[in-house]
Design a protein around this motif. Structure first.
Motif, PDB file in Angstrom:
ATOM      1  N   ALA A  91       1.058  -1.328   0.345  1.00  0.00           N
ATOM      2  CA  ALA A  91      -0.090  -0.107   0.055  1.00  0.00           C
ATOM      3  C   ALA A  91       1.145   1.681  -0.652  1.00  0.00           C
ATOM      4  O   ALA A  91       1.904   1.270   0.679  1.00  0.00           O
ATOM      5  CB  ALA A  91      -1.422  -0.006   0.992  1.00  0.00           C
ATOM      6  N   SER A 111      -6.137   6.625  -1.802  1.00  0.00           N
ATOM      7  CA  SER A 111      -6.165   4.624  -0.862  1.00  0.00           C
ATOM      8  C   SER A 111      -6.486   4.398  -2.130  1.00  0.00           C
ATOM      9  O   SER A 111      -6.067   2.857  -1.706  1.00  0.00           O
ATOM     10  CB  SER A 111      -7.593   5.308  -0.281  1.00  0.00           C
ATOM     11  OG  SER A 111      -8.992   4.976  -1.331  1.00  0.00           O
ATOM     12  N   ASN A 171     -13.435   9.928  -3.349  1.00  0.00           N
ATOM     13  CA  ASN A 171     -12.581   9.618  -2.893  1.00  0.00           C
ATOM     14  C   ASN A 171     -11.885  11.820  -2.962  1.00  0.00           C
ATOM     15  O   ASN A 171     -11.335  11.845  -1.393  1.00  0.00           O
ATOM     16  CB  ASN A 171     -10.876   9.584  -4.151  1.00  0.00           C
ATOM     17  CG  ASN A 171     -11.486   8.161  -4.314  1.00  0.00           C
ATOM     18  OD1 ASN A 171     -11.752   6.957  -3.647  1.00  0.00           O
ATOM     19  ND2 ASN A 171     -10.645   7.851  -5.508  1.00  0.00           N
ATOM     20  N   TYR A 178      -7.481   6.444   4.358  1.00  0.00           N
ATOM     21  CA  TYR A 178      -7.742   5.960   3.233  1.00  0.00           C
ATOM     22  C   TYR A 178      -9.617   5.879   3.224  1.00  0.00           C
ATOM     23  O   TYR A 178      -9.783   5.393   4.012  1.00  0.00           O
ATOM     24  CB  TYR A 178      -7.686   4.217   3.415  1.00  0.00           C
ATOM     25  CG  TYR A 178      -5.945   4.038   3.057  1.00  0.00           C
ATOM     26  CD1 TYR A 178      -4.994   4.786   2.895  1.00  0.00           C
ATOM     27  CD2 TYR A 178      -5.971   3.123   2.407  1.00  0.00           C
ATOM     28  CE1 TYR A 178      -3.960   4.683   1.680  1.00  0.00           C
ATOM     29  CE2 TYR A 178      -4.821   1.560   1.237  1.00  0.00           C
ATOM     30  CZ  TYR A 178      -3.742   3.572   1.359  1.00  0.00           C
ATOM     31  OH  TYR A 178      -2.705   3.253   0.529  1.00  0.00           O
ATOM     32  N   TYR A 215     -11.243   1.076   1.536  1.00  0.00           N
ATOM     33  CA  TYR A 215     -10.357   0.135   2.011  1.00  0.00           C
ATOM     34  C   TYR A 215     -10.371  -1.868   1.797  1.00  0.00           C
ATOM     35  O   TYR A 215     -11.519  -1.916   1.469  1.00  0.00           O
ATOM     36  CB  TYR A 215     -10.526   0.357   3.591  1.00  0.00           C
ATOM     37  CG  TYR A 215     -11.857  -0.068   4.497  1.00  0.00           C
ATOM     38  CD1 TYR A 215     -12.159  -0.897   4.991  1.00  0.00           C
ATOM     39  CD2 TYR A 215     -12.288   1.651   4.556  1.00  0.00           C
ATOM     40  CE1 TYR A 215     -13.204  -1.304   5.571  1.00  0.00           C
ATOM     41  CE2 TYR A 215     -13.477   1.224   5.235  1.00  0.00           C
ATOM     42  CZ  TYR A 215     -13.885  -0.092   5.133  1.00  0.00           C
ATOM     43  OH  TYR A 215     -15.295  -0.470   6.374  1.00  0.00           O
TER      44      TYR A 215
END
Lengths: 335, 556
Positions: free
Chosen positions: A178, A188, B85, B470, B473
């Motif tokens: 990640a 993300s 996002n 994040y 996930y």
């Protein structure tokens, strides 16, 4: 139940086991230090609650020895853990000299990996089990951070500067990878997987994705098409220093200092040729800043590296320091 | 000192009917000294300015809280169904910016420090009353910039404004957000300066340094940090704006700058800023613990010097935020060590508070429950800080939910609990009315449990490898995220309760009397609410602080 909720991450290396052991031991100490506080607050709140009869006679309201001891004893206990954890951190910064090098270029929002044989992949990294791997990483834009939870490691990836991370995975499997440093809109989504394979599987994978040229050979091609060879090939080294046997060697500069010709030095010399000029040569090389991209630079460095040096390639900052102590890498090229 | 009308009328049930409209003390209090808007907006009375701050920081607390609510709702599903996002990034950035600079940093110092420091040291006001008002206006200029950023679409850099993302890549309103924080910094500096001068020059006769309440000592340490650290942030933000607007190469390496320089400068302010947030909370808790136990604080001087020690060593630990940034490993080793050193004074405080409770007369009224909640949550936050200070462990948990959980334990579990503790403890002093004790206790318990349910799962998430910031996930993390979101709902409601019963108490609460908690300290010797100029006559202090009656051994 373990499928429903996971509370401990998988371990893919010896190092991960060491980190887990450290945190478990430290958590033990933390519980030992804090339990008296929790227990006593509740106990006192019950025993000495207002209106409740209790023996409240006490001699003092300060006690220097008691206070000093509860300041210092925990501190000394914690120092044991400090030594332990710092040792592990130093190991993490001293890759073995024979580590296989994989080139990593990060950009918003993907990871590009280049194997020495020329195989490239995106958001997936295949590595052989049991072999030390050194990732040589750079970013094309903002700061990213390569995070491999199963190995308990991460390292920020900076623009214009190589950082590195090494590991030796000892359990085949597929693990998460990640970006840990916030890098904008799709942060993300900037993830992928680390695929640890047996030696045989890895060899098969390399075979399947084999390219015509190794990374170094691709670099050699670039070296010619960009015109570098015009000055730097051995036949014409009057105008420019030779690149043969350069990698990992100390280079005397015109300002009297010495640097080790590592990846960072070579990259900087291509982009900012006048910053560190080799002693005895005129500063006439033009910059290739807008001509070659980050992946091209990776190939050029690989090519120059392949032209060899007597000594093995040393990670920056560590053994390099023994060659040129005054140049312990630009502010902590934390390997 | 004052003729307070206390609970006239017979049965308790009937008292709701015959509410007391106005007590003698209220008639001559600072609250009644002028009813016009002008008398509030141009006041130089530290108590009125404290109330202006109370309303302001509460407003921003709820704006920041709404951003958190959006995030927790979004995180219920791995793919994040509520926000885009970009929307998620903007939500956590505004949450951070608003909570840090417009709630946490000004919360306790500007509300309770402002209200109480003059009362505690026996002064009629702060040293520079007009500067005090100015700092509130500056706070609001910064606040309006922030609201403008919010309405204009937000900013997406994270509250840390890391370069070169913020200076060259982010597409939100970075310049305006940086300007907001730049401006509000001056408010902090002026408040810090005002407190330092006040504490040095306006102490009543006999109020020696050794007799200062620990609340004042801790605010003194905070003020020193405010004055010394904030200018560094101010300059750093100006440099970001210079790079973003004019392309000056300072932090972007493509322009010849150094992105790590930014991190060094930012954390040189922002780590001490953590102590700006937590020292005032410790200030409150020291008062609350002594009042709860009705007993002198154990080891007064150890607590004083631990506050000063935190302020000093706190300036030397900033690079522990950068262990994986590409710094030299030797620098890492030094900062890891210093970060362990700074834990020592915090440990001293916690053990000393615990020892203060020993053989006390412990009250379980709301302020004291909040104080005990603070100690519990602060201990967890502080000790997980030790984990983060360990180099090899930080490499794994850095930039994960472990860090998120850790600093929320300190800032929300710690500072916000202390803020509510202070609000309940001094509410009778500020308003003259007592609130519902039962509701107060319930709120303290709900906040404690809601908080733990929200943030404890995040330690596990972090160690599992869930990075912070994040929006989308891995599904394996969903159960813990749902647990955390459920906890945050409880926490959110618990934060709303006091609104109801504290405001209700303003009108219908019983007059509290001068000293409802039977605590020591000069602020409890004046009427509740205090008169405009605090003291008719400047008191002469002849007693030690926390001069509670205690049973000496041997019956002395």
């Amino acid at each position: 139940m373990s499928d429903f909720i996971q509370i401990w991450p998988g371990q893919a290396s010896d190092y991960a086991h060491s980190v887990d052991l450290l945190i478990l031991a430290l958590t033990g100490l933390i519980i030992a230090l804090s339990a008296p506080v929790f227990i006593l607050i509740v106990y006192f709140a019950v025993k000495y609650r207002r209106g409740h009869k209790a023996d409240r006679q006490h001699p003092m309201n300060r006690n220097v020895w008691l206070e000093t001891s509860w300041a210092l004893i925990p501190f000394f206990l914690i120092l044991v853990f400090y030594v332990w954890s710092t040792g592990l951190y130093f190991d993490l910064h001293q890759p073995p000299a024979n580590a296989m090098e994989v080139q990593v270029v990060a950009k918003r929002w993907m990871w590009k990996f280049q194997h020495p044989g020329g195989q490239g992949e995106i958001n997936e990294l295949h590595v052989p089990v049991g072999e030390p791997i050194r990732l040589n990483m750079i970013s094309q834009d903002v700061i990213h951070s390569l995070f491999l939870p199963a190995l308990r490691i991460k390292q920020d990836v900076l623009p214009e500067r190589y950082t590195s991370l090494w590991f030796s995975a000892d359990k085949p499997g597929t693990y998460r990878l990640a970006c840990a440093e916030f890098c904008g809109t799709d942060h993300s989504l900037m993830g992928g997987s680390l695929v640890v394979q047996t030696q045989a599987d890895y060899a098969a994978w390399l075979e399947q994705f084999a390219t015509d040229n190794t990374l170094a050979a691709q670099g050699a091609g670039l070296f010619r098409t960009l015109g570098c060879s015009g000055c730097h090939e051995s036949g014409s080294t009057r105008r420019a220093p030779s690149i043969h046997g350069l990698y990992g060697r100390p280079v005397a500069l015109s300002d009297g200092s010495t640097v080790v010709a590592d990846a960072q030095y070579i990259r900087d010399s291509i982009l900012l040729p006048n910053a560190q000029v080799t002693a005895g040569y005129p500063p006439i090389m033009p910059t290739f800043k807008d001509v070659v991209d980050e992946e091209g630079l990776v190939r050029l460095v690989a090519y120059i590296q392949s032209l060899g040096s007597a000594s093995p390639v040393l990670p920056q900052g560590v053994a390099a320091g023994t060659l040129a102590p005054q140049n312990l890498a630009p502010e902590g090229t934390a390997p | 000192m004052s003729e307070t009308v206390t609970g006239r009328g017979g049965s308790e049930e009937a008292s709701r009917e015959e509410t007391v409209n106005e007590t003698q003390s209220e008639r001559v209090s600072y609250l009644r000294a002028g009813h016009t808007l002008r008398s509030w907006f141009f006041t130089t009375d530290h108590k009125r300015i404290a109330l202006l701050y109370l309303i302001s920081v509460t407003f921003f607390f709820f704006i920041g809280g709404m951003a958190a609510g959006l995030m927790r709702t979004d995180l219920l599903t791995p793919q994040g169904d509520v926000l885009s996002n970009e929307g998620y990034n903007r939500a956590f950035t505004l949450h951070g910016v608003i909570m840090v600079w417009f709630f946490l940093i000004p919360s306790i110092p500007n509300v309770f420090g402002n209200f109480l420091i003059p009362l505690m040291i026996g002064a009629r006001d702060l040293a520079f009353p007009r500067l005090n008002l100015l700092s509130w206006y500056i706070y609001w200029i910064g606040g309006l910039f922030t609201l403008w950023v919010l309405l204009a679409g937000g900013v997406d850099t994270g509250w840390t404004f890391y370069t070169p993302l913020s200076s060259m890549f982010a597409n939100g309103n970075v310049v305006m957000a940086a300007a907001a924080v730049f401006v509000v910094g001056f408010s902090s500096i002026l408040t810090g300066l005002n407190f330092i001068v006040t504490i040095h020059t306006l102490r009543a006769p006999g109020m020696t340094w050794g007799r200062l309440p620990l609340f004042v000592w801790s605010h003194y340490a905070t003020s020193v940090i405010l004055v010394l650290a904030t200018p560094v942030l101010t300059v750093t933000l100006a440099l970001i704006v210079a790079e973003r607007l004019f392309g000056l190469g300072i932090f972007d390496p493509a322009l010849g700058g150094d992105p790590l320089l930014y991190q060094h400068l930012f954390w040189f302010y922002s780590h001490p800023a953590v102590y700006i947030m937590v020292l005032p909370a410790m200030a409150v808790v020291s008062e609350l613990v002594a009042a709860a136990a009705r007993k002198p604080v154990f080891g007064y001087w150890f607590i004083v010097f631990s506050s000063l020690g935190i302020a000093a060593v706190g300036f030397l630990v900033w690079a522990h935020h950068m262990f994986v940034s590409g710094m030299s490993m030797y620098v890492g080793a030094v900062f890891s060590f210093l970060s362990l050193v700074v834990a020592v004074p915090s440990g001293i405080k916690v053990y000393n508070w615990t020892a203060t409770l020993w053989k006390g007369h412990i009250s379980l009224d709301p302020p004291f429950l909040f104080a005990m909640g603070f100690i519990g949550l602060f201990v967890v936050g502080g000790l997980t800080g030790l984990i983060l200070a360990m180099l090899a462990l930080d490499v794994h948990v850095h930039d994960t939910y472990f860090v998120v959980a850790h600093f929320h334990y300190i800032m929300v579990g710690g500072t916000v609990s202390a803020f509510f503790g202070a609000l309940h403890f001094w509410w009778p002093k500020m308003t003259g009315r007592m609130f519902s004790i039962g509701w107060g206790r319930l709120t303290a318990l709900f906040i404690f449990f809601g908080f733990n349910m929200t943030f404890f799962p995040q330690f596990i998430l972090g160690y599992l490898g869930m990075p912070r910031r994040y929006h989308v996930y891995d599904p394996q993390f969903q159960v813990l995220h749902v647990l955390s979101s459920a906890g945050s709902t409880i926490l959110g409601f618990a934060y709303l309760f006091p609104f109801a019963y504290l405001l209700y108490a303003l009108r219908y609460g019983k007059p509290s009397g001068d000293n409802p908690w039977e605590a020591t300290g000069l602020e409890w010797t004046v009427p509740s609410p205090p008169p405009k100029h605090n003291f008719d006559e400047i008191p002469v202090v002849t007693r030690e602080p926390y001069d509670y009656e205690v049973e000496k051994e041997g019956g002395a």
